[in-house]
Design an enzyme around this catalytic site. Structure first.
Site, PDB file in Angstrom:
ATOM      1  N   GLU A 265       0.882  -1.173   0.000  1.00 36.24           N
ATOM      2  CA  GLU A 265       0.000   0.000   0.000  1.00 36.24           C
ATOM      3  C   GLU A 265       0.911   1.212   0.000  1.00 36.24           C
ATOM      4  O   GLU A 265       1.656   1.431   0.957  1.00 36.24           O
ATOM      5  CB  GLU A 265      -0.918  -0.055   1.230  1.00 36.24           C
ATOM      6  CG  GLU A 265      -2.039   0.970   1.191  1.00 36.24           C
ATOM      7  CD  GLU A 265      -1.697   2.212   1.961  1.00 36.24           C
ATOM      8  OE1 GLU A 265      -1.192   3.174   1.336  1.00 36.24           O
ATOM      9  OE2 GLU A 265      -1.922   2.235   3.174  1.00 36.24           O
ATOM     10  N   CYS A 302      -2.635   7.944   4.755  1.00 36.61           N
ATOM     11  CA  CYS A 302      -2.650   7.515   3.352  1.00 36.61           C
ATOM     12  C   CYS A 302      -3.973   7.858   2.684  1.00 36.61           C
ATOM     13  O   CYS A 302      -4.071   7.815   1.461  1.00 36.61           O
ATOM     14  CB  CYS A 302      -2.369   6.029   3.251  1.00 36.61           C
ATOM     15  SG  CYS A 302      -3.326   5.009   4.379  1.00 36.61           S
TER      16      CYS A 302
END
Length: 528
Positions: A265, A302
């Protein structure tokens, strides 16, 4: 507990290396004790060899046994008490209230995986019974289920020192699947990592789990991480971090003699589309909430909304002014490391130098250390479409607002977007009808679509998807949050014409676990 700075090689501590480093308090610049030993190749190999030796025994444990283990990890983390919060605060600059909440998320996701294991249906048991009378050839008995891949390498993240680190979602899902883990501790919060590793080791001992199912190694250099990725006994990688780091790990993994999956990720700018009806009706609410979302945790999420799109109108002009006023009052917050702080400053400076981008307003800078100051920038849709670099993530409390002249320009932007973790729509009922084509486009661009909310704040639950098309992740078919993450570290195994006594309990005729199974094409929980 005393922090020693040593590596966890199964149940043993090691510090054979000559290279050491120390954590730094980002709020004060103070160097924290003790020094931490960077793991040697021999130590890393020993950890992975122990993981391989423990795999068959650990993967054979029942789901209920592994559930008890995960719950004991959660208990041991809580038993660390305020000392964990204090050390984490010193290493990250994150406030105690935020860290207390993150600790709650960490233990809750361990308990959620324990719930999944107790229920048991996650293995996706499939049974097609034999038909010896079938013509022209008899049909064999075929059964399949998900089984653990083997030892897994996990990289801790900088921005979530508890929930995405040593005992975070990657570790929880791998251990739940039945795979041992070797964790690369993040060098920005090594003391926090050691305390959590101590809790996991205690849980292993108290539940009589085999030694080697958990190890943790320290290191600032890329050599430590690559030694894990390139080791032939490692069968998968979980990573949360930068695009550069994730892509390097992915490339190394596919160059191996035996390529392995990498679930990286790597960040996202998480576009937000504010449509005309919602803008007209809720401009004040959206402006306030969006500012809070961008600046939350110094923008070090994020899912930080780094791009905001709208169409030009009088409402849009009023909204932009309200949002700018909110940004001007936003107070800076300490960023995690000197490197993250410098990268954020450089990114804003580089954007400010571009003729097509304007810094509308900056927030207030208060406090000491690496202070991330809020920044709201503006450009036109035409300039955004002409410059692909404007879509790149700026890790920190900033957002780039983009004004389109009409709907077709907004749709063109959506079509040219890369992959993101999230895409957000602020839309009333009329907007949803008028912009149905935008929704269809965004389904291909993100792992999670949000209506009338903000992307920061990822709910840990069974249906959450925290992933997305490249470059947000290296594999958009998976998630790093929620129980669906368990399948990243498994593979389907098929048994043909096996006697009932040799089948796993999940596939036996009488269904001793009482789980849902697909039997001859029908879902059922009964025996055969």
């Amino acid at each position: 507990m005393e922090i020693t700075g040593r590596n966890f090689i199964g149940n043993h501590r090691a510090g054979q290396g000559k290279v050491t480093f120390q954590a730094v308090n980002p709020a004060t610049g103070a160097i924290l004790s003790p020094p931490f030993y960077e793991a040697t190749r021999q130590e890393i190999d020993a950890a992975i060899q122990k993981a391989e030796e423990a795999f068959l025994q650990y993967s054979a444990h029942s789901g209920r046994e592994r559930a008890l283990f995960l719950e004991k990890i959660a208990d041991e983390i809580m038993a660390l008490g305020d000392g964990l919060i204090r050390r984490c605060n010193e290493e990250t600059g994150l406030p105690a209230a935020r860290l207390t909440g993150e600790r709650g998320r960490t233990v809750n996701q361990l308990r959620l995986f324990a719930q999944l294991l107790r229920e048991g249906s996650w293995v996706d048991a499939r049974i097609d019974t034999a038909d010896p009378e079938r013509q022209p050839v008899p049909k064999p008995d075929i059964r399949s289920m998900q089984k653990a891949l083997g030892p897994v390498g996990i990289f801790g993240a900088s921005n979530f020192p508890l929930a995405f680190s040593v005992a975070g979602g990657d570790t929880a899902s791998a251990l739940a699947a039945g795979g041992p883990v070797v964790v690369k501790a993040h060098p920005a919060h090594p003391g926090t990592c050691e305390m959590i590793a101590y809790a996991i080791q205690n849980a292993i001992e108290k539940t009589n789990m085999p030694e080697g199912i958990f190890s943790m190694v320290h290191g600032q250099s890329t050599e430590v991480g690559m030694a894990i990725v390139e080791h032939p006994l490692i069968k998968a990688i979980g990573f949360t971090g930068s695009l550069r780091g994730g892509k390097a790990i992915f490339d190394a993994a596919v160059r191996r003699i035996e390529p392995i999956p990498v679930y990286a990720e790597m960040g996202s700018t998480n576009p937000v589309f504010i449509l005309p009806g919602a803008l007209r009706e809720k401009k004040t609410e959206i402006a306030k909430g969006l500012t809070a979302s961008v600046t939350l945790g110094a923008g070090q999420f994020c899912t930080n909304p780094g791009l905001v799109f709208w169409e030009a109108s009088e409402d849009a002009a009023q909204f932009q002014n309200e949002m700018a006023s909110n940004f001007q009052e936003a107070v800076s917050a300490t960023m995690l490391t000197a490197g993250i702080y410098q990268a954020y400053k450089s990114a804003i400076d580089n954007l400010d130098k571009q003729a097509s981008v304007k810094v509308l307003v900056k927030g207030k800078t208060e406090g000491t250390g690496f202070q991330g100051t809020a920044c709201m920038l503006q450009t036109s849709a035409a300039h955004f479409l002409a410059n692909a670099r404007l879509e790149e993530e700026v890790f920190g409390p900033s957002t780039l607002t983009v004004t389109a002249n009409h709907k077709s320009e907004l749709l063109e932007i959506a079509r040219k977007l890369q992959g993101h973790l999230t895409a957000t729509l602020w839309a009333n009922e009329e907007d949803l009808q008028n912009y149905a084509d935008l929704i269809r486009i965004l389904e291909r661009k993100a792992g999670r679509l949000i209506r009338n909310g903000f992307p920061t704040g990822v709910e840990v639950c069974h249906s959450m998807v925290h992933g997305g098309p490249f470059p947000a992740t290296t594999d958009s078919r998976s998630t790093s949050v929620g129980t669906l993450a368990i399948t990243r570290f498994t593979r389907p195994v098929c048994y043909q014409n096996f006697p009932d006594a040799l089948l796993p309990d999940e596939l036996k005729n009488d269904n001793p676990l009482g789980i849902w199974r697909l039997v001859n094409g029908e879902r059922e929980r009964t025996g055969i």
